[in-house]
Enzyme design. Structure first.
Site, PDB file in Angstrom:
ATOM      1  N   ASP A 123     -20.679  71.985  67.864  1.00 22.23           N
ATOM      2  CA  ASP A 123     -20.775  72.766  66.309  1.00 22.23           C
ATOM      3  C   ASP A 123     -19.948  74.302  67.466  1.00 22.23           C
ATOM      4  O   ASP A 123     -20.340  75.118  68.315  1.00 22.23           O
ATOM      5  CB  ASP A 123     -21.813  72.941  66.218  1.00 22.23           C
TER       6      ASP A 123
HETATM    7  C1  BGC Z   1     -21.099  74.904  60.936  1.00 20.76           C
HETATM    8  C2  BGC Z   1     -20.204  73.547  61.136  1.00 20.76           C
HETATM    9  C3  BGC Z   1     -18.746  73.957  61.463  1.00 20.76           C
HETATM   10  C4  BGC Z   1     -18.006  75.097  61.886  1.00 20.76           C
HETATM   11  C5  BGC Z   1     -17.312  75.593  62.520  1.00 20.76           C
HETATM   12  C6  BGC Z   1     -20.196  75.647  61.866  1.00 20.76           C
HETATM   13  O1  BGC Z   1     -21.496  77.195  61.749  1.00 20.76           O
HETATM   14  O2  BGC Z   1     -22.460  74.682  61.895  1.00 20.76           O
HETATM   15  O3  BGC Z   1     -20.305  73.106  60.398  1.00 20.76           O
HETATM   16  O4  BGC Z   1     -18.323  72.819  60.964  1.00 20.76           O
HETATM   17  O5  BGC Z   1     -19.174  76.260  62.288  1.00 20.76           O
HETATM   18  O6  BGC Z   1     -16.723  76.560  61.011  1.00 20.76           O
END
Ligand code: BGC
Length: 742
Positions: free
Chosen positions: A277
């Site tokens: 993530d």
């Molecule tokens: C989130 C993810 C997301 C990623 C990219 C993160 O802050 O937890 O779910 O896909 O950002 O935007």
């Protein structure tokens, strides 16, 4: 003869799939053999795109330092940077372009929690299909969805992005989303985008509902509740998976080789790739699990994270770690193989570019129509005293409240690309499609948090002068979603006061809630004769709500999460384990306790003195304008052998004069197990349409595999013994019978 043809076709399909796979593996090996260590590590690096850094990003792409970009949405820029990868980098490896396409790209569908309320996999698949078509048309080929975190805590803002509290429902709908995004198995389809199941794993159990918090999920619970939706989505073909932010029992997910290697790769044989993530790898430093980004790189590579999202520790340190023997080249090769395999399967080497001349499919008419249907199916009728709904169109209606005309907020959380100018609010829909309806509009509050009560008298006067008031309350989009946890989930601000003011006008009140989570609305219920609950319903939420209010459509959504009475009841979910002291139907209240009552443990059971043992509304609950009657629950046998199949039949009749849809739900309870089993578990559901007076026999097939769980020895198997089985319209009601596994 026919059988022979079918057999030959089947054989041919298997043969050609195998051949394709072998071909992909050959291409991966061949390419890998030509890559330098630095080029390999470049594939493991994902960067965020920003216009200001375009020139420097492009030169990094040319140098082979980037495998993926996220958040680039201009098709011309996408083509330019892809061209740099294809034509200027030494090996011409295409970029995979990621974006959060969570519940629609431009045409916004209800938030995932709302879609889950439809209990309709076909509808959910179609929504994901449309999102993919729109996103791919501008060059995005990878979405970070579906989010499959089991969510039993409405304080957690990301419950909005989840498919609810139940592992079976989340698995079925998650698999449907994967199929929808990925073109039902044909990843190289020019309209498909790769799915990314997230967040692996346990993130929804963040302690106290505080985002990013630690989780403490022990092995049985992990395997029986939190992992199954991921497995279902992976079996449906999900190409990629994202790790989560939380540490579970002290181990951050981006450094957890047990979940990424033992479970995901060895047990589930996942051959797609794993992305971290956003900065979840380097956040292991703040967790206190790694001392610096070099150690982060070592831990995550060895744990099985193939691609790093934005935090850049691989690109900085991995080569050095390989040279120092801390990370073996096999680990790097394995990660790059996984990434290239997906890129080949997606056909990116053959079709890296987006056709910028292509006619726009954004907000296509059929997309808007599908979004409207999704919003209809996702709405849940919680209360309808005296059949107040549907309203006759000749009634004079007072439209009140901050969510009646909130084009931005109606779209819900985690919308980057939807344009509020396309949103049709209830007020707009009233003007456009129900212009013959006599109405007054008094928003009374500008937005959900607005505390200015100066317009309340006007709202009350409007209600007094109308036949009925329809009050639109709820949450702004930004109050749910990532990093938007709340410790109080009552209707925010002075909205409850507004409802009371309107009710005091003496007219019937319809409360329409538009929110990102299940709110604690018990104290509001006495002031509403009918309640229609909508998890932020998206672009076409307005007309959908009006269709439901005026009876052009009949509500059929069911709750994908338990609605608690008080925030202090959380976590409360239908499929909990039994205690040794289950509460009886009627429990003691504070008023039953005398002054200076003596200490006693006699008759003590599991409940709250102030809020009882039950939630406000149970999982699976939802009303309809129709009435459904369940009868003739019948099993093919009272006992089955291990490996056998049970056929369950029940008759459902629409005993009303209105056509409607019902979600028929099948629950079981395994009465005695090698570990304590939940009091109920959803094992099947079917959303069926029934004309007025019509009855249908609904049939479910249950195998003993469907009854298997990870027991004492952490092996998945069904255990012999007695079971209860229910078929009904919610987790709290239904016909019950029993059977045995011999
Ligand atoms: C989130 C993810 C997301 C990623 C990219 C993160 O802050 O937890 O779910 O896909 O950002 O935007």
């Amino acid at each position: 003869m026919n059988k022979i043809i079918i057999f030959l076709l089947f054989f041919f399909c298997i043969f050609s799939i195998n051949a394709q796979q072998q071909n992909v593996e050959k291409r991966v090996d061949e390419l890998l053999s030509r890559m330098t260590l630095e080029e390999k590590i470049g594939q493991m690096n994902q960067l965020n795109y920003s216009k200001g850094e375009r020139v420097s990003l492009t030169s990094r792409v040319e140098r082979g330092e980037v495998g993926s970009l996220l958040n680039i949405t201009d098709p011309i820029a996408i083509n330019e940077i892809q061209k740099a990868a294809m034509e200027k980098s030494r090996l011409g490896i295409p970029l995979i372009i990621g974006r959060d396409i969570i519940h629609g790209f431009k045409t916004i569908f209800p938030i995932p929690l709302g879609q889950a309320a439809s209990f309709d996999p076909e509808l959910v698949e179609n929504g994901a299909r449309i999102a993919a078509i729109e996103a791919r048309s501008i060059g995005i080929n990878w979405t970070f969805a579906p989010m499959l975190d089991i969510s039993r805590d409405a304080r957690w803002g990301r419950i909005a992005e989840s498919l609810g509290e139940d592992p079976y429902l989340s698995g079925q709908l998650g698999a449907a989303m994967v199929k929808g995004f990925q073109g039902n198995g044909n990843l190289s389809d020019s309209n498909a985008i790769a799915a990314c199941v997230k967040h692996f794993v346990g993130y929804g159990a963040s302690e106290g509902g505080r985002d990013y918090n630690s989780t403490n999920i022990p092995p049985h619970l992990m395997r029986n509740t939190y992992l199954p939706p991921f497995r279902a989505a992976i079996e449906a073909g999900a190409a990629t998976l994202m790790t989560s932010f939380n540490d579970n029992d002290g181990i951050p997910a981006s450094g957890n080789d047990y979940i990424l290697k033992t479970i995901l790769r060895k047990e589930w044989i996942f051959d797609g790739f794993v992305v971290s993530d956003w900065a979840s790898m380097t956040e292991m430093i703040a967790h206190g699990y790694a001392k610096d980004s070099k150690q982060v790189s070592e831990i995550s590579a060895n744990a099985g994270v193939d691609m790093e999202m934005v935090s850049g520790s691989y690109i900085k340190h991995l080569a050095g770690l390989v040279k120092d023997g801390k990370v073996s080249i096999d680990v790097v090769d394995g990660a790059v193989r996984n990434i290239l395999r997906v890129k080949f399967r997606m056909g990116l080497f053959e079709n890296p570019y987006v056709d910028v001349e292509r006619q726009s499919v954004l907000y296509a008419e059929n997309h808007l129509k599908a979004a409207r249907q999704a919003a209809i199916e996702s709405a849940i009728l919680l209360k309808n005293d005296n059949g107040l709904l549907p309203l006759a169109e000749n009634k004079k209606i007072a439209i009140i409240g901050p969510l009646a005309d909130a084009p931005h907020d109606q779209m819900g959380t985690w919308v980057f690309d939807g344009d509020k100018n396309y949103t049709v609010t209830p007020l707009t829909a009233l003007k456009r499609e129900y212009s013959h309806v006599n109405y007054l509009y008094e928003p009374a509050l500008k937005y959900s948090r607005d505390k200015n009560t100066s317009e309340f008298d006007k709202a009350k006067a409007a209600a007094a002068s109308a036949d009925v008031a329809v009050v639109f309350l709820g949450e702004e989009a930004i109050l749910s979603g990532e990093a938007h946890s709340l410790s109080n989930i009552d209707l925010i601000g002075v909205q409850s006061d507004l409802l009371r003011a309107v009710k005091s006008a003496g007219k019937p009140v319809v409360l329409v809630i538009v929110a990102g989570r299940p709110l604690t609305i018990e104290r509001d219920l006495p002031f509403a004769d009918a309640v229609l609950y909508n998890f932020h319903p998206g672009t076409m939420g307005g007309p959908a709500i009006l269709d439901l209010i005026f009876g052009k459509a009949n509500p059929g959504g069911k709750l994908p999460v338990t609605f608690v009475r008080e925030v202090g009841q959380i976590p409360m979910y239908y499929n909990h384990n039994n205690t040794g002291r289950p509460a009886p139907d009627k429990v003691m209240t504070l008023d039953d306790i005398s002054l200076e009552a003596p200490q006693t443990s006699l008759g003590n059971t599991s409940f709250y003195l102030d809020s009882g043992k039950d939630p406000l509304y149970p999982f699976g609950y939802g009303l309809s304008y129709s009435k459904f009657d369940y009868s003739d629950l019948h099993l093919s046998s009272g006992s089955i052998a291990l490996g056998g199949t049970l056929t369950v039949k029940a008759t459902i009749q629409n005993t009303s004069k209105i056509d409607g849809t019902e979600v028929v739900q099948l629950y079981i309870q395994d009465l005695v197990g090698s570990i304590v089993r939940p009091v109920k578990e959803l094992k099947g559901f079917q959303r069926i349409s029934l004309k007025a007076g019509e009855s249908k026999i609904v049939e479910f097939r249950l195998t003993t595999d469907d009854l298997a769980f990870y027991g004492r020895d952490l092996e998945k198997k069904a255990e012999a013994g007695d079971f209860k089985l229910w078929v009904g319209g919610s987790s709290k009601e239904g016909l019950m019978t029993k059977f045995k596994i011999e």
